[in-house]
Design a protein around this motif. Structure first.
Motif, PDB file in Angstrom:
ATOM      1  N   GLY A  97       0.783  -1.232   0.000  1.00 28.23           N
ATOM      2  CA  GLY A  97       0.000   0.000   0.000  1.00 28.23           C
ATOM      3  C   GLY A  97       0.812   1.279   0.000  1.00 28.23           C
ATOM      4  O   GLY A  97       0.258   2.361   0.207  1.00 28.23           O
ATOM      5  N   TYR A  98       2.090   1.215  -0.237  1.00 19.49           N
ATOM      6  CA  TYR A  98       2.921   2.421  -0.268  1.00 19.49           C
ATOM      7  C   TYR A  98       2.969   2.999  -1.678  1.00 19.49           C
ATOM      8  O   TYR A  98       3.251   2.282  -2.636  1.00 19.49           O
ATOM      9  N   ALA A  99       2.720   4.300  -1.793  1.00 23.99           N
ATOM     10  CA  ALA A  99       2.831   4.979  -3.079  1.00 23.99           C
ATOM     11  C   ALA A  99       4.217   5.603  -3.236  1.00 23.99           C
ATOM     12  O   ALA A  99       4.631   5.919  -4.354  1.00 23.99           O
ATOM     13  N   HIS A 100       4.907   5.794  -2.140  1.00 18.90           N
ATOM     14  CA  HIS A 100       6.250   6.384  -2.168  1.00 18.90           C
ATOM     15  C   HIS A 100       7.192   5.429  -1.453  1.00 18.90           C
ATOM     16  O   HIS A 100       6.763   4.705  -0.564  1.00 18.90           O
ATOM     17  N   PRO A 101       8.427   5.374  -1.790  1.00 14.56           N
ATOM     18  CA  PRO A 101       9.153   6.183  -2.750  1.00 14.56           C
ATOM     19  C   PRO A 101       8.731   5.867  -4.180  1.00 14.56           C
ATOM     20  O   PRO A 101       8.156   4.814  -4.448  1.00 14.56           O
ATOM     21  N   GLU A 102       9.034   6.790  -5.055  1.00 14.39           N
ATOM     22  CA  GLU A 102       8.700   6.625  -6.471  1.00 14.39           C
ATOM     23  C   GLU A 102       9.410   5.397  -7.032  1.00 14.39           C
ATOM     24  O   GLU A 102      10.401   4.927  -6.486  1.00 14.39           O
ATOM     25  N   ASP A 103       8.898   4.886  -8.157  1.00 15.77           N
ATOM     26  CA  ASP A 103       9.481   3.701  -8.779  1.00 15.77           C
ATOM     27  C   ASP A 103      10.947   3.904  -9.146  1.00 15.77           C
ATOM     28  O   ASP A 103      11.761   3.002  -8.978  1.00 15.77           O
ATOM     29  N   ASP A 104      11.285   5.103  -9.629  1.00 20.16           N
ATOM     30  CA  ASP A 104      12.681   5.326 -10.034  1.00 20.16           C
ATOM     31  C   ASP A 104      13.624   5.349  -8.828  1.00 20.16           C
ATOM     32  O   ASP A 104      14.764   4.908  -8.913  1.00 20.16           O
ATOM     33  N   ALA A 105      13.157   5.836  -7.666  1.00 16.85           N
ATOM     34  CA  ALA A 105      13.997   5.823  -6.460  1.00 16.85           C
ATOM     35  C   ALA A 105      14.191   4.390  -5.970  1.00 16.85           C
ATOM     36  O   ALA A 105      15.304   4.009  -5.578  1.00 16.85           O
ATOM     37  N   LEU A 106      13.121   3.580  -5.984  1.00 14.47           N
ATOM     38  CA  LEU A 106      13.255   2.167  -5.615  1.00 14.47           C
ATOM     39  C   LEU A 106      14.202   1.455  -6.571  1.00 14.47           C
ATOM     40  O   LEU A 106      15.069   0.691  -6.162  1.00 14.47           O
ATOM     41  N   ASP A 107      14.021   1.723  -7.872  1.00 14.29           N
ATOM     42  CA  ASP A 107      14.857   1.098  -8.897  1.00 14.29           C
ATOM     43  C   ASP A 107      16.331   1.399  -8.660  1.00 14.29           C
ATOM     44  O   ASP A 107      17.169   0.497  -8.643  1.00 14.29           O
ATOM     45  N   LYS A 108      16.631   2.671  -8.448  1.00 20.22           N
ATOM     46  CA  LYS A 108      18.032   3.066  -8.276  1.00 20.22           C
ATOM     47  C   LYS A 108      18.628   2.467  -7.001  1.00 20.22           C
ATOM     48  O   LYS A 108      19.756   1.963  -7.008  1.00 20.22           O
ATOM     49  N   SER A 109      17.867   2.514  -5.899  1.00 18.33           N
ATOM     50  CA  SER A 109      18.373   1.965  -4.632  1.00 18.33           C
ATOM     51  C   SER A 109      18.657   0.475  -4.745  1.00 18.33           C
ATOM     52  O   SER A 109      19.722   0.003  -4.354  1.00 18.33           O
ATOM     53  N   VAL A 110      17.685  -0.278  -5.278  1.00 17.34           N
ATOM     54  CA  VAL A 110      17.858  -1.729  -5.365  1.00 17.34           C
ATOM     55  C   VAL A 110      19.004  -2.076  -6.310  1.00 17.34           C
ATOM     56  O   VAL A 110      19.810  -2.967  -6.027  1.00 17.34           O
ATOM     57  N   ARG A 111      19.114  -1.387  -7.428  1.00 17.68           N
ATOM     58  CA  ARG A 111      20.217  -1.666  -8.361  1.00 17.68           C
ATOM     59  C   ARG A 111      21.573  -1.387  -7.721  1.00 17.68           C
ATOM     60  O   ARG A 111      22.526  -2.150  -7.916  1.00 17.68           O
ATOM     61  N   LEU A 112      21.687  -0.315  -6.954  1.00 15.79           N
ATOM     62  CA  LEU A 112      22.955  -0.019  -6.273  1.00 15.79           C
ATOM     63  C   LEU A 112      23.272  -1.100  -5.231  1.00 15.79           C
ATOM     64  O   LEU A 112      24.412  -1.570  -5.147  1.00 15.79           O
ATOM     65  N   LEU A 113      22.278  -1.484  -4.456  1.00 14.13           N
ATOM     66  CA  LEU A 113      22.498  -2.487  -3.407  1.00 14.13           C
ATOM     67  C   LEU A 113      22.868  -3.850  -3.996  1.00 14.13           C
ATOM     68  O   LEU A 113      23.827  -4.495  -3.560  1.00 14.13           O
ATOM     69  N   ASP A 133       6.999   2.019  10.689  1.00 18.53           N
ATOM     70  CA  ASP A 133       6.873   3.460  10.935  1.00 18.53           C
ATOM     71  C   ASP A 133       7.128   4.291   9.684  1.00 18.53           C
ATOM     72  O   ASP A 133       7.934   5.226   9.688  1.00 18.53           O
ATOM     73  N   ASP A 134       6.453   3.978   8.597  1.00 17.37           N
ATOM     74  CA  ASP A 134       6.566   4.710   7.330  1.00 17.37           C
ATOM     75  C   ASP A 134       7.989   4.735   6.776  1.00 17.37           C
ATOM     76  O   ASP A 134       8.409   5.698   6.143  1.00 17.37           O
ATOM     77  N   MET A 135       8.732   3.680   7.035  1.00 15.66           N
ATOM     78  CA  MET A 135      10.089   3.538   6.505  1.00 15.66           C
ATOM     79  C   MET A 135      10.219   2.142   5.900  1.00 15.66           C
ATOM     80  O   MET A 135       9.597   1.189   6.367  1.00 15.66           O
ATOM     81  N   LEU A 136      11.036   2.025   4.862  1.00 14.15           N
ATOM     82  CA  LEU A 136      11.337   0.736   4.237  1.00 14.15           C
ATOM     83  C   LEU A 136      12.814   0.436   4.428  1.00 14.15           C
ATOM     84  O   LEU A 136      13.659   1.298   4.206  1.00 14.15           O
ATOM     85  N   LEU A 137      13.119  -0.773   4.812  1.00 11.91           N
ATOM     86  CA  LEU A 137      14.497  -1.239   4.901  1.00 11.91           C
ATOM     87  C   LEU A 137      14.720  -2.204   3.753  1.00 11.91           C
ATOM     88  O   LEU A 137      13.975  -3.163   3.588  1.00 11.91           O
ATOM     89  N   ILE A 138      15.727  -1.924   2.941  1.00 14.34           N
ATOM     90  CA  ILE A 138      16.147  -2.841   1.884  1.00 14.34           C
ATOM     91  C   ILE A 138      17.588  -3.224   2.214  1.00 14.34           C
ATOM     92  O   ILE A 138      18.460  -2.360   2.283  1.00 14.34           O
ATOM     93  N   ALA A 139      17.815  -4.506   2.446  1.00 14.98           N
ATOM     94  CA  ALA A 139      19.153  -4.994   2.772  1.00 14.98           C
ATOM     95  C   ALA A 139      19.506  -6.115   1.804  1.00 14.98           C
ATOM     96  O   ALA A 139      18.672  -6.950   1.485  1.00 14.98           O
ATOM     97  N   THR A 182       8.693   6.464   3.220  1.00 11.89           N
ATOM     98  CA  THR A 182       7.526   6.220   2.381  1.00 11.89           C
ATOM     99  C   THR A 182       6.579   7.418   2.382  1.00 11.89           C
ATOM    100  O   THR A 182       5.494   7.347   1.823  1.00 11.89           O
ATOM    101  N   LYS A 183       6.989   8.501   3.002  1.00 12.88           N
ATOM    102  CA  LYS A 183       6.155   9.701   3.029  1.00 12.88           C
ATOM    103  C   LYS A 183       6.313  10.468   1.724  1.00 12.88           C
ATOM    104  O   LYS A 183       7.355  10.436   1.087  1.00 12.88           O
ATOM    105  N   ARG A 184       5.267  11.179   1.368  1.00 16.22           N
ATOM    106  CA  ARG A 184       5.281  11.992   0.157  1.00 16.22           C
ATOM    107  C   ARG A 184       6.346  13.076   0.315  1.00 16.22           C
ATOM    108  O   ARG A 184       6.406  13.741   1.343  1.00 16.22           O
ATOM    109  N   PRO A 185       7.209  13.252  -0.692  1.00 15.93           N
ATOM    110  CA  PRO A 185       8.238  14.291  -0.577  1.00 15.93           C
ATOM    111  C   PRO A 185       7.592  15.675  -0.540  1.00 15.93           C
ATOM    112  O   PRO A 185       6.577  15.919  -1.173  1.00 15.93           O
TER     113      PRO A 185
END
Length: 193
Positions: A97-113, A133-139, A182-185
């Motif tokens: 149900g999260y609309a943020h972060p945007e797809d391009d921010a998720l894409d860039k973060s996951v590709r870097l990791l 708490d409105d935060m996503l952890l990607i490890a 995950t909050k709207r910028p």
């Protein structure tokens, strides 16, 4: 000559006089109950760094995610699996149900990791996703015992919505992670002239 079987006065045979057969002893001795620990092990966590800060640590205990939604995927350790990981993470984040972060921010973060973990030349990597708490952890874990590498942290910190990021080494292997909001910028408004 053998003794005849004893008989009673009516002519029927008497039961034998020896004791009844007893069961054989147990083959394995009974084990005493094992002592249970009286308290649960104490775990500590370090506070997250402030916005735009990165943290580098050398050795930490195994990663555990408790009391929150989580997903993980085991992937082969090739650089081209980054696209597969992006698809899985984005699909799961949107299903939560999260609309943020945007797809391009998720894409860039996951590709870097994933790129950082795949650079360790391991056979497999694992991608872990959790929210709280409105935060996503990607490890992403490389499962290879290599030392932390700080070179990726500046690129991760530059991704919009990144609250913190870090890298460390543990018994699981090298771990690279990012925490995304995950909050709207906020949009900046220019003052009216």
């Amino acid at each position: 000559m053998t003794d005849p079987m004893p008989m009673n006065d009516k002519g029927s045979k008497l039961p034998p006089t020896y004791p009844p057969r007893t069961p054989p002893p147990q083959r394995k001795p009974v084990e005493a109950p094992r002592p249970q620990p009286s308290t649960k092990p104490v775990t500590t966590s370090l506070p997250l760094p402030g916005p735009g800060q990165a943290r580098l640590q050398t050795r930490r205990p195994r990663m555990t995610i408790k009391d929150r939604r989580a997903a993980n995927w085991a992937l082969t350790g090739y650089p081209w699996v980054a696209g597969q990981a992006v698809g899985k993470v984005t699909e799961t984040v949107r299903a939560w149900g999260y609309a943020h972060p945007e797809d391009d921010a998720l894409d860039k973060s996951v590709r870097l990791l994933v790129g950082a973990a795949a650079a360790d030349d391991g056979r497999r990597i694992s991608v872990h996703l959790a929210d709280q708490d409105d935060m996503l952890l990607i490890a992403v874990l490389s499962h290879i015992g290599s030392e932390p590498d700080e070179t990726i942290l500046s690129a991760l910190a530059a991704v919009p919505g990144t609250s913190s990021c870090g890298t460390d080494a543990s018994d699981d292997g090298r771990r690279v992670w990012a925490v995304l909001s995950t909050k709207r910028p906020r949009t900046r408004t220019t003052p009216a002239a």
